[in-house]
Write an enzyme that holds these catalytic residues in place. Structure first.
Site, PDB file in Angstrom:
ATOM      1  N   GLN A  27      -5.141  18.813  -5.100  1.00  0.00           N
ATOM      2  CA  GLN A  27      -5.665  17.528  -5.564  1.00  0.00           C
ATOM      3  C   GLN A  27      -6.474  16.764  -4.516  1.00  0.00           C
ATOM      4  OE1 GLN A  27      -1.624  16.194  -7.036  1.00  0.00           O
ATOM      5  NE2 GLN A  27      -2.839  15.471  -8.768  1.00  0.00           N
ATOM      6  N   ASP A  49       5.906  16.790   5.891  1.00  0.00           N
ATOM      7  CA  ASP A  49       6.530  18.008   5.378  1.00  0.00           C
ATOM      8  C   ASP A  49       5.522  18.951   4.731  1.00  0.00           C
ATOM      9  OD1 ASP A  49       9.112  19.440   4.534  1.00  0.00           O
ATOM     10  OD2 ASP A  49       8.092  19.174   2.608  1.00  0.00           O
ATOM     11  N   TYR A  54       2.996  26.392  -0.244  1.00  0.00           N
ATOM     12  CA  TYR A  54       2.255  25.329  -0.908  1.00  0.00           C
ATOM     13  C   TYR A  54       0.764  25.668  -0.943  1.00  0.00           C
ATOM     14  CZ  TYR A  54       6.472  22.397  -0.274  1.00  0.00           C
ATOM     15  OH  TYR A  54       7.746  21.886  -0.287  1.00  0.00           O
ATOM     16  N   SER A 154      17.069  25.045   2.463  1.00  0.00           N
ATOM     17  CA  SER A 154      16.542  24.285   1.333  1.00  0.00           C
ATOM     18  C   SER A 154      17.059  24.881   0.035  1.00  0.00           C
ATOM     19  CB  SER A 154      15.008  24.295   1.338  1.00  0.00           C
ATOM     20  OG  SER A 154      14.497  23.529   0.260  1.00  0.00           O
ATOM     21  N   LEU A 212      11.089  11.012  -6.999  1.00  0.00           N
ATOM     22  CA  LEU A 212      10.568  10.395  -8.225  1.00  0.00           C
ATOM     23  C   LEU A 212      10.632  11.363  -9.406  1.00  0.00           C
ATOM     24  CD1 LEU A 212       7.440   8.528  -6.789  1.00  0.00           C
ATOM     25  CD2 LEU A 212       9.758   7.661  -7.153  1.00  0.00           C
ATOM     26  N   ALA A 213      11.390  12.454  -9.237  1.00  0.00           N
ATOM     27  CA  ALA A 213      11.563  13.444 -10.306  1.00  0.00           C
ATOM     28  C   ALA A 213      10.204  13.913 -10.836  1.00  0.00           C
ATOM     29  CB  ALA A 213      12.419  12.880 -11.437  1.00  0.00           C
ATOM     30  N   LYS A 220       4.901   6.731 -15.584  1.00  0.00           N
ATOM     31  CA  LYS A 220       3.557   7.072 -16.047  1.00  0.00           C
ATOM     32  C   LYS A 220       3.527   8.060 -17.207  1.00  0.00           C
ATOM     33  CE  LYS A 220       2.751  10.651 -12.510  1.00  0.00           C
ATOM     34  NZ  LYS A 220       1.902  10.993 -11.338  1.00  0.00           N
ATOM     35  N   GLN A 292      -1.286   4.880  -3.357  1.00  0.00           N
ATOM     36  CA  GLN A 292       0.084   5.304  -3.658  1.00  0.00           C
ATOM     37  C   GLN A 292       0.951   5.312  -2.401  1.00  0.00           C
ATOM     38  OE1 GLN A 292      -0.868   9.087  -5.523  1.00  0.00           O
ATOM     39  NE2 GLN A 292      -0.479   8.250  -7.557  1.00  0.00           N
ATOM     40  N   ASN A 296       4.366   3.213  -2.052  1.00  0.00           N
ATOM     41  CA  ASN A 296       5.644   3.861  -1.730  1.00  0.00           C
ATOM     42  C   ASN A 296       6.311   3.247  -0.506  1.00  0.00           C
ATOM     43  OD1 ASN A 296       5.382   5.637  -3.874  1.00  0.00           O
ATOM     44  ND2 ASN A 296       4.466   7.263  -2.642  1.00  0.00           N
TER      45      ASN A 296
END
Length: 327
Positions: A27, A49, A54, A154, A212-213, A220, A292, A296
């Site tokens: 993005q 992180d 990724y 993790s 924020l799941a 949103k 954002q 946050n």
């Protein structure tokens, strides 16, 4: 910004941190990443992180280029990466924590990040096909060589983490000191119950993700899936059922009343809720825009407003008391 010890480790992490999952490369480009890292850094964030998987390694490249562009003092920030899935499908190249994969993994990550070392490395998932001693020795050697400073797990079961710690202590190896689990208002049982003894008995640290799941707790998704959201991205179809679940959306809508009374956004409330747990070392936030990041960071101001009465009200909204009865 407050700084919390990573469990009993000497290193301290900012209570809010910044992660690249989903956003970097997918993005945002290097310039946008640099702008967001700078905004977070100026707000006091010292932990960034990442993971080799990724964006198939491109997230590390973007972060590395952004950090180089910013020219921040290396000792003033922490960077992490994680290993397990790998970047290729060949034998010994994916879904493993064997010695070959880990040694090659750290070399590749450092090259993509453009760093001499990372501060934290994680075994991104457990590997039940590789002897845990082999994984422990590889992580120990990586730290001894100065390629990383601390290591952790993790999404590992508590029993396997305990075994890793005890084996490492027996052989005088660098033991894992932190876990990176999912933790939010919808996902809390493992963190609060299964990991309870890890925090109490071993002083395990935690760098929680998805507070924020996956955006659900921002509100949103109340009217569908926005075209610029992560659930609309190619390859993230698995998120659709999660963010459109009517029962979950109803709970988020009910939480809006609490947010309004506290004078904050839903996202800030959800992040502040995570911060209230003393076993949380740092809450990893994510963003695709600088605005954002700024939003946050204000969760720090909301956290003190979460009194026991407010927390109980939130628990009731999410049916936590009902869950306790079921146990």
């Amino acid at each position: 910004m407050e700084y919390r010890h990573l469990g009993r480790a000497g290193i301290r992490v900012s209570e809010l941190s910044f992660g690249s999952w989903v956003t970097f490369s997918n993005q945002v480009d290097v310039k946008a990443a640099a702008d967001m890292i700078s905004a977070a850094y100026e707000a006091g964030v010292n932990f960034f992180d990442n993971a080799e998987v990724y964006a198939s390694g491109k997230s590390e490249q973007v972060m590395g280029a952004a950090l180089k562009q910013l020219g921040l003092r290396r000792s003033s920030y922490l960077v992490s990466t994680k290993f397990f899935w790998g970047l290729h499908e060949g034998v010994n190249e994916h879904n493993t924590l064997n010695r070959k994969r880990l040694i090659e993994g750290i070399r590749g990550s450092l090259q993509r990040l453009g760093l001499e070392y990372v501060d934290l490395i994680f075994c991104h998932r457990p590997d039940r096909t590789t002897p845990i001693e082999e994984t422990l020795w590889a992580m120990h050697n990586i730290i001894e060589r100065g390629q990383a400073l601390y290591w952790g797990t993790s999404e590992w079961p508590a029993g396997e983490i305990t075994a890793a710690i005890e084996i490492a202590e027996r052989h005088h190896l660098h033991k894992p000191v932190m876990e990176q689990p999912q933790y939010n208002l919808f996902e809390r049982k493992r963190f609060e119950k299964e990991y309870a003894r890890l925090f109490k008995d071993y002083g395990y640290g935690s760098t929680i993700f998805s507070p924020l799941a996956s955006g659900l707790l921002t509100g949103k998704y109340g009217k569908g899936i926005p075209v610029d959201s992560r659930a609309a991205l190619k390859g993230y179809d698995w998120l659709h059922d999660h963010v459109t679940d009517k029962e979950k959306l109803a709970k988020v809508a009910a939480l809006e009343a609490v947010a309004k009374e506290l004078g904050c956004t839903l996202a800030q409330l959800a992040l502040a809720w995570c911060l209230k747990n003393p076993n949380v070392s740092t809450v990893i936030t994510g963003a695709s825009r600088v605005e954002q990041v700024h939003e946050n960071m204000k969760a720090i101001e909301v956290s003190p407003k979460l009194t026991p009465e407010v927390l109980e009200r939130i628990d009731q909204t999410f049916g936590i008391e009902e869950d306790k009865d079921d146990d």
